[in-house]
Design a protein around this motif. Structure first.
Motif, PDB file in Angstrom:
ATOM      1  N   LEU A   1     -14.171  33.941  12.611  1.00 55.54           N
ATOM      2  CA  LEU A   1     -12.803  34.045  12.134  1.00 55.54           C
ATOM      3  C   LEU A   1     -12.756  33.930  10.621  1.00 55.54           C
ATOM      4  N   ALA A   2     -11.692  34.468  10.035  1.00 55.59           N
ATOM      5  CA  ALA A   2     -11.476  34.343   8.590  1.00 55.59           C
ATOM      6  C   ALA A   2     -11.173  32.886   8.250  1.00 55.59           C
ATOM      7  N   PRO A   3     -11.372  32.482   6.991  1.00 54.08           N
ATOM      8  CA  PRO A   3     -11.189  31.075   6.650  1.00 54.08           C
ATOM      9  C   PRO A   3      -9.741  30.612   6.602  1.00 54.08           C
ATOM     10  N   VAL A   4      -8.781  31.535   6.452  1.00 50.23           N
ATOM     11  CA  VAL A   4      -7.399  31.113   6.242  1.00 50.23           C
ATOM     12  C   VAL A   4      -6.466  31.799   7.223  1.00 50.23           C
TER      13      VAL A   4
ATOM     14  N   GLN B   1      -7.900  34.586  -6.036  1.00 45.56           N
ATOM     15  CA  GLN B   1      -8.009  34.743  -7.479  1.00 45.56           C
ATOM     16  C   GLN B   1      -9.125  35.722  -7.792  1.00 45.56           C
ATOM     17  N   CYS B   2      -8.927  36.499  -8.846  1.00 43.90           N
ATOM     18  CA  CYS B   2      -9.972  37.411  -9.313  1.00 43.90           C
ATOM     19  C   CYS B   2     -10.881  36.630 -10.251  1.00 43.90           C
ATOM     20  N   ILE B   3     -12.146  36.486  -9.876  1.00 36.08           N
ATOM     21  CA  ILE B   3     -13.061  35.638 -10.642  1.00 36.08           C
ATOM     22  C   ILE B   3     -14.111  36.452 -11.402  1.00 36.08           C
ATOM     23  N   GLY B   4     -13.960  37.780 -11.415  1.00 41.90           N
ATOM     24  CA  GLY B   4     -14.906  38.586 -12.180  1.00 41.90           C
ATOM     25  C   GLY B   4     -15.271  39.867 -11.474  1.00 41.90           C
ATOM     26  N   GLU B   5     -16.419  40.413 -11.858  1.00 41.89           N
ATOM     27  CA  GLU B   5     -16.910  41.655 -11.280  1.00 41.89           C
ATOM     28  C   GLU B   5     -18.385  41.508 -10.924  1.00 41.89           C
TER      29      GLU B   5
ATOM     30  N   CYS C   1     -17.466  46.254  -8.878  1.00 40.30           N
ATOM     31  CA  CYS C   1     -16.398  45.848  -7.961  1.00 40.30           C
ATOM     32  C   CYS C   1     -15.799  44.523  -8.422  1.00 40.30           C
ATOM     33  N   PHE C   2     -14.490  44.374  -8.219  1.00 41.11           N
ATOM     34  CA  PHE C   2     -13.832  43.104  -8.498  1.00 41.11           C
ATOM     35  C   PHE C   2     -14.195  42.087  -7.414  1.00 41.11           C
ATOM     36  N   ILE C   3     -14.213  40.804  -7.793  1.00 43.18           N
ATOM     37  CA  ILE C   3     -14.475  39.728  -6.847  1.00 43.18           C
ATOM     38  C   ILE C   3     -13.188  38.935  -6.655  1.00 43.18           C
ATOM     39  N   LEU C   4     -12.652  38.945  -5.440  1.00 44.18           N
ATOM     40  CA  LEU C   4     -11.502  38.130  -5.088  1.00 44.18           C
ATOM     41  C   LEU C   4     -11.996  36.947  -4.271  1.00 44.18           C
ATOM     42  N   LYS C   5     -11.586  35.741  -4.648  1.00 46.84           N
ATOM     43  CA  LYS C   5     -12.095  34.536  -3.990  1.00 46.84           C
ATOM     44  C   LYS C   5     -10.947  33.719  -3.420  1.00 46.84           C
ATOM     45  N   LEU C   6     -11.132  33.240  -2.191  1.00 46.57           N
ATOM     46  CA  LEU C   6     -10.190  32.303  -1.593  1.00 46.57           C
ATOM     47  C   LEU C   6     -10.976  31.245  -0.839  1.00 46.57           C
TER      48      LEU C   6
ATOM     49  N   HIS D   1     -15.195  26.348   3.631  1.00 49.57           N
ATOM     50  CA  HIS D   1     -15.237  27.715   4.153  1.00 49.57           C
ATOM     51  C   HIS D   1     -14.630  28.655   3.117  1.00 49.57           C
ATOM     52  N   PRO D   2     -15.398  29.036   2.090  1.00 46.28           N
ATOM     53  CA  PRO D   2     -14.908  29.992   1.093  1.00 46.28           C
ATOM     54  C   PRO D   2     -15.213  31.429   1.499  1.00 46.28           C
ATOM     55  N   LYS D   3     -14.509  32.379   0.849  1.00 48.16           N
ATOM     56  CA  LYS D   3     -14.740  33.791   1.129  1.00 48.16           C
ATOM     57  C   LYS D   3     -14.508  34.601  -0.126  1.00 48.16           C
ATOM     58  N   ASP D   4     -15.416  35.558  -0.392  1.00 44.46           N
ATOM     59  CA  ASP D   4     -15.274  36.507  -1.485  1.00 44.46           C
ATOM     60  C   ASP D   4     -15.165  37.908  -0.886  1.00 44.46           C
TER      61      ASP D   4
END
Length: 303
Positions: free
Chosen positions: A34-37, A186-190, A198-203, A223-226
């Motif tokens: 399952l997804a983390p959120v 949040q966008c934390i970089g590429e 590619c952009f990196i979105l992190k939650l 349980h993080p996800k990019d």
């Protein structure tokens, strides 16, 4: 999966038994993660505003708007009430690591187990999936209020904590749920993925959600996800063995690349993919690796 359980190759019965254990371990991890959120059943594009909004958050919102538009547009995606996907899979344990050496499976192609999956979805927030590989099957479902999973060797069990979407649906099959899941990211970089920037979105799951998902001696630590076109997530669990006993930590990481996007009734859907899973038990036998491809009517390797 990076790993193969230890076995006695000279005894065919023991080898077959261990092979079944490998397969069950892979299916247990990859069958219905399952997804983390939690994801709201209704989704609207975030309102872009730079006032009192960190640049990382506003950048992520802009990226999600472009992603939703490229996937078919919010109006079309929101109009879908039912969806069905099926695909072919191949699963293999490719490497086993101990504290002193790494044992590679040099016949990974030969040992790959074929199988398939089917996925049904119904708005809002309901889904059912079956994954069958090598004669074993995992079933899982969600009625919008409860998520459950069933395996023949463990029986049925319900997921603790808030209802969360199926990871497989996020692998290029359900753009709206993917965008909704990353709405607070949040966008934390590429980073470069297959030669493309590619952009990196992190939650990350919040502490309250992690606490709600913990049960008995098993505590979910993080349980993080990019993501989102290339997804990475990890799941760390601590299991306490009795009062005053030593704790055992299990960490599972899944990296998925998503490929071959084609329009299906106006929606861009991925028709292939590949995942690598690493399962690590702190202090003891280590990890397993699963090669995972996926998508609609996909005949390539993977899950």
């Amino acid at each position: 999966m990076k790993g193969r359980l230890s076995r006695a190759p000279s005894v065919s019965g023991a080898a077959a038994s261990c092979h079944r254990s490998d397969l069950r371990l892979l299916l247990g991890v990859m069958g219905a993660p399952l997804a983390p959120v939690h994801v709201s059943p209704t989704y609207a594009l975030p309102h872009l505003s730079i006032k009192d909004t960190p640049i990382e958050t506003s950048s992520a919102q802009y990226i999600l708007q472009q992603y939703t538009a490229a996937s078919g547009g919010l109006k079309l995606l929101s109009s879908i009430r039912n969806a069905y996907a099926m695909g072919k899979v191949r699963m293999v344990a490719s490497e086993f690591e101990t504290a002193t050496r790494v044992i590679k499976n040099h016949s990974a192609t030969k040992d790959a187990e074929p199988g398939g999956f089917v996925l049904w979805q119904m708005a809002p927030g309901m889904w059912y999936v079956e994954l069958a590989v090598g004669g074993s099957k995992v079933r899982a479902g969600c009625n919008g209020k409860l998520v459950w999973r069933h395996t023949p060797w463990l029986g049925a069990n319900a997921a603790k904590g808030p209802v969360r979407p199926l990871r497989r649906a996020l692998q290029g099959l359900d753009p709206l749920t993917t965008a909704s899941m990353f709405s607070d990211a949040q966008c934390i970089g590429e980073k470069k993925v297959n030669g493309e920037d590619c952009f990196i979105l992190k939650l990350c799951a919040d502490p309250q959600t992690l606490k709600a998902r913990s049960e008995g001696p098993a505590e979910i630590i993080r349980h993080p996800k990019d993501g989102a076109s290339y997804m990475e997530d990890s799941h760390l669990t601590r299991i306490q063995s009795g009062v005053g006993g030593d704790a055992v930590y299990w960490e599972t990481s899944i990296n998925s690349s998503i490929d071959d996007y084609r329009p299906v009734e106006g929606v861009m859907i991925a028709h292939s993919g590949r995942s690598v899973v690493n399962l690590f038990r702190f202090g003891e036998v280590a990890s397993h690796q699963n090669q995972d491809g996926g998508g609609v009517d996909h005949r390539g390797s993977g899950f």
